[in-house]
Motif scaffolding. Structure first.
Motif, PDB file in Angstrom:
ATOM      1  N   VAL A   7      45.512  29.148  75.724  1.00 17.25           N
ATOM      2  CA  VAL A   7      45.182  28.158  76.755  1.00 17.25           C
ATOM      3  C   VAL A   7      44.079  27.231  76.257  1.00 17.25           C
ATOM      4  O   VAL A   7      44.147  26.004  76.406  1.00 17.25           O
ATOM      5  CB  VAL A   7      44.765  28.864  78.064  1.00 17.25           C
ATOM      6  N   TYR A   8      43.051  27.813  75.664  1.00 16.49           N
ATOM      7  CA  TYR A   8      41.939  27.031  75.110  1.00 16.49           C
ATOM      8  C   TYR A   8      42.451  26.055  74.053  1.00 16.49           C
ATOM      9  O   TYR A   8      42.083  24.879  74.035  1.00 16.49           O
ATOM     10  CB  TYR A   8      40.915  27.993  74.511  1.00 16.49           C
ATOM     11  N   ALA A   9      43.332  26.545  73.187  1.00 17.88           N
ATOM     12  CA  ALA A   9      43.869  25.697  72.115  1.00 17.88           C
ATOM     13  C   ALA A   9      44.657  24.534  72.677  1.00 17.88           C
ATOM     14  O   ALA A   9      44.660  23.437  72.105  1.00 17.88           O
ATOM     15  CB  ALA A   9      44.749  26.530  71.185  1.00 17.88           C
ATOM     16  N   GLY A  10      45.336  24.734  73.799  1.00 14.06           N
ATOM     17  CA  GLY A  10      46.180  23.690  74.355  1.00 14.06           C
ATOM     18  C   GLY A  10      45.478  22.724  75.284  1.00 14.06           C
ATOM     19  O   GLY A  10      46.068  21.703  75.659  1.00 14.06           O
ATOM     20  N   MET A  11      44.231  23.027  75.659  1.00 11.74           N
ATOM     21  CA  MET A  11      43.545  22.183  76.643  1.00 11.74           C
ATOM     22  C   MET A  11      42.366  21.407  76.064  1.00 11.74           C
ATOM     23  O   MET A  11      42.039  20.329  76.563  1.00 11.74           O
ATOM     24  CB  MET A  11      43.060  23.034  77.820  1.00 11.74           C
ATOM     25  N   LEU A  12      41.713  21.951  75.045  1.00  9.71           N
ATOM     26  CA  LEU A  12      40.502  21.298  74.545  1.00  9.71           C
ATOM     27  C   LEU A  12      40.853  20.185  73.569  1.00  9.71           C
ATOM     28  O   LEU A  12      41.730  20.348  72.718  1.00  9.71           O
ATOM     29  CB  LEU A  12      39.604  22.329  73.856  1.00  9.71           C
TER      30      LEU A  12
END
Length: 502
Positions: A7-12
Motif C-alpha cells: 500500500v505504501y509503495a502504491g500511494m507515496l
C-alpha cells in the motif's frame, strides 16, 4: 506488514532518486556512473509485471524484504534449532523503519541486501555441512551483491575473519574453493569492470573522490549519523542489536566459532567505518542499510546462546524482555509512520520531511505541460539529475527530456529524440537557484523567463522552479570529457551551492 508495504509503495510519490534509477531501467548499458546496474534490473523486473507504476518501480524492494527475512530465519534455525529465535529473526527487521517500511523505497541498497544476506547464509551452510561447494554459492551471491552496490566490499573483512580466525584456517587456505569463489564473484561483477574500462574508470573515480575528499571535522554530521540509526533501526532496537552483536563478537572470537565471527564482523566493521566517516562526511541514509540484517540474526541467536552458555537467569529474562519491547515498540512505530504518510493530512516536520521534501512534483509537471503547449516547445531541458528524472517519470517518453550538463552520467544512453530537439524551441525547468548556473554562459541559448512554479506538500512550500523558453541552441548530448557540460558534480551539497552563489 508486506501488505502494508505494498500500500505504501502504491500511494507515496516517487522520490527523485527512485525516478533516477527508473530511468536507468529504460537503458541498455552494462553499468552506470553512480552505481552498478543491479537496481536497474530490479526495477525492470517489477515494471515488467506491473508496468511503469509506483508498485512496478518498487516491487523489487518488496520481494527483497521477503527474501531477506526468509534467509535470516533459516540462518537462525540452522544455528539454534529454536523456534522462538526464528520468530525473532523474522520480526526484528519488521520492527526497524529501515526495513519494515522503507524496503518499499527502491535504492541500490535494497537490491544488494538479499544477495549480501544470501552470501552469509551460504557460509553458514558451509559451516554446518562442511561441503566446500557452498563457497561457490557464496562467490555467486557476493558478485551479485557487488553488482548492486560497491559497499558490499565492506563485508570482505567478515569473510576473511571467518576463514582465518577459526581452527580450520589451514584447510581453507590450502583449498581451491575460496579462490574459485573469488573468481566467480569477479566474473559476475565483470559488467561493471568492462563498462569502467571503456569509460576511464568513471564509477570508481566518482566514488573514490567522494570518499577521500578533504572535509572539516563536524559534530553535526556525527550527530546526524547516530540519530539516523536510532530513528531508522529503532530507539530501543538499536541498543538491543548492538548488545547482541557485541556478545556475539565476544563469544565468536573467544571460542573461534565461525558463524559468530562472520555475523558480528559483518556488522561491526562497516558500522565503525561509517561512524568514522561521519566525523567529516554526511553519511547517506541508506548507506548502512546492508549491515543490520546480520545484526538481527546475531541478536536472535544470542537470545538462545545465553541460556546454553549458562548466563544468569536475570540476564536471560532481561535480554528477552528488551527484545520483546524492541519488537513491539518498533512495529508500532513503523505502523505509525505508515499511517502518517498515507492517511494523515498534516506536515509535522516541515521542509525537512524526508518524503515531503521530494513530493508533489506533479504540480511542476502540470505547469511544464501547459507551457509546452503555449510556447510550442518540443523538448525539455534541465540542469540537475533530480529534476531530469522526475520529468522523465511524469512525461514517460511523450517529450524528450535532456539534462544539459553532467553528461558523464548518461554515457551509452539511447537517443532521447534529437529530431525533436535540433532547431526546435525547448522548455527549461530548473530548481532555484540552479537556474542561474554559469554554465549557461558557455552556450548560445537565448532564455526567456516564463513563470515560477512552487512545489507544495501538505501546505508547506518545499521548492520553487523557474520555467524558461529556450531558443537558438541545440544541446550537445556527447560533449568531450574535458567539457564543463560533461563533468559530474563530484561534491554535492554545500560545495555546489557555494559555486552557484559565487
Amino acid at each position: 506488514m508486506t501488505a502494508m508495504r505494498l500500500v505504501y509503495a502504491g500511494m507515496l510519490d516517487l522520490r527523485t532518486d527512485e525516478a533516477y534509477y527508473w530511468t536507468w531501467s529504460k537503458e541498455s548499458v552494462l553499468s552506470f556512473l553512480d552505481h552498478p546496474p543491479g537496481i536497474a534490473w530490479s526495477i525492470r523486473f517489477g515494471t515488467a509485471i506491473f508496468g511503469d507504476t509506483l508498485v512496478g518501480v518498487r516491487f523489487g524492494g518488496i520481494v527483497a524484504m521477503l527474501v531477506t527475512q526468509l534467509l535470516l530465519a533459516d540462518i537462525v534455525r540452522r544455528v539454534t534449532h529454536d523456534m522462538r529465535a526464528v520468530v525473532f529473526a523474522l520480526l526484528l527487521p519488521e520492527a526497524a523503519l529501515y526495513y519494515g517500511l522503507l524496503m518499499a523505497k527502491v535504492a541500490p541498497d535494497t537490491a544488494m541486501i538479499p544477495f549480501a544476506v544470501a552470501m552469509l547464509w551460504s557460509l553458514v551452510r558451509l559451516n554446518e555441512s562442511g561441503n566446500p561447494r557452498w563457497w561457490l554459492a557464496a562467490g555467486l551471491f557476493a558478485g551479485l551483491a557487488l553488482l548492486s552496490k560497491f559497499t558490499a566490499i565492506m563485508l570482505l573483512p567478515a569473510v576473511i575473519a571467518f576463514v582465518l580466525v577459526p581452527d580450520w584456517r589451514r584447510r581453507w587456505l590450502l583449498s581451491s574453493y575460496p579462490w574459485r569463489a573469488a573468481l566467480i564473484a569477479v566474473i559476475v561483477f565483470s559488467p561493471v569492470l568492462i563498462w569502467n574500462a571503456q569509460h576511464d574508470w568513471a564509477s570508481f573515480r566518482f566514488q573514490a573522490v567522494r570518499a577521500v575528499a578533504d572535509r572539516q571535522f563536524s559534530l553535526r554530521t556525527v550527530g546526524e549519523f547516530i540519530g539516523m540509526q536510532f530513528g531508522l533501526v529503532g530507539f530501543v532496537l538499536l541498543p538491543v542489536v548492538l548488545f547482541g552483536v557485541t556478545l556475539t563478537a565476544w563469544r565468536g572470537y573467544r571460542t573461534r566459532e565461525p558463524v559468530a565471527i562472520l555475523l558480528s564482523t559483518a556488522v561491526l566493521v562497516p558500522f565503525f567505518y561509517f561512524l568514522w566517516k561521519s566525523l567529516t562526511l554526511r553519511v547517506g541514509d541508506t548507506w548502512p542499510m546492508f549491515l543490520w540484517p546480520a545484526g538481527f540474526a546475531a541478536t536472535a541467536i544470542n537470545l538462545v546462546m545465553l541460556r546454553r552458555e549458562g548466563a544468569s537467569e536475570r540476564m536471560i529474562k532481561s535480554t528477552f524482555w528488551w527484545a520483546r519491547v524492541a519488537v513491539i515498540s518498533g512495529i508500532a512505530f513503523v505502523v505509525g509512520v505508515f499511517f502518517y504518510y498515507v492517511a494523515a493530512p498534516w506536515n509535522w516536520i516541515g521542509r525537512t520531511d524526508p518524503a515531503g521534501i521530494e513530493a508533489g512534483f506533479e504540480q511542476v509537471a502540470a505547469r511544464a505541460r501547459e507551457q509546452l503547449r503555449a510556447t510550442g516547445a518540443t523538448w525539455i531541458a534541465t540542469s540537475d539529475y533530480r529534476t531530469y528524472a522526475m520529468l522523465r517519470w511524469h512525461f514517460n517518453g511523450q517529450v524528450p527530456v535532456v539534462q544539459i550538463n553532467e553528461r558523464g552520467r548518461f554515457q551509452g544512453f539511447r537517443d532521447p529524440g534529437i529530431d525533436l530537439i535540433k532547431d526546435h524551441p525547448g522548455l527549461y525547468v530548473g530548481r532555484e537557484p540552479d537556474h542561474r548556473l554559469p554554465l549557461w554562459d558557455l552556450t548560445t541559448a537565448k532564455r526567456q523567463p516564463l513563470e515560477r512554479v512552487e512545489r507544495v506538500w501538505r501546505g508547506t512550500l518545499m521548492d520553487t522552479y523557474a520555467l524558461e523558453k529556450i531558443t537558438g541552441w541545440t544541446p550537445d548530448l556527447s560533449p568531450p570529457p574535458d567539457s564543463p557540460l560533461f563533468r559530474w558534480r563530484v561534491l554535492a551539497g554545500d560545495f555546489w551551492r557555494s559555486t552557484v552563489a559565487s
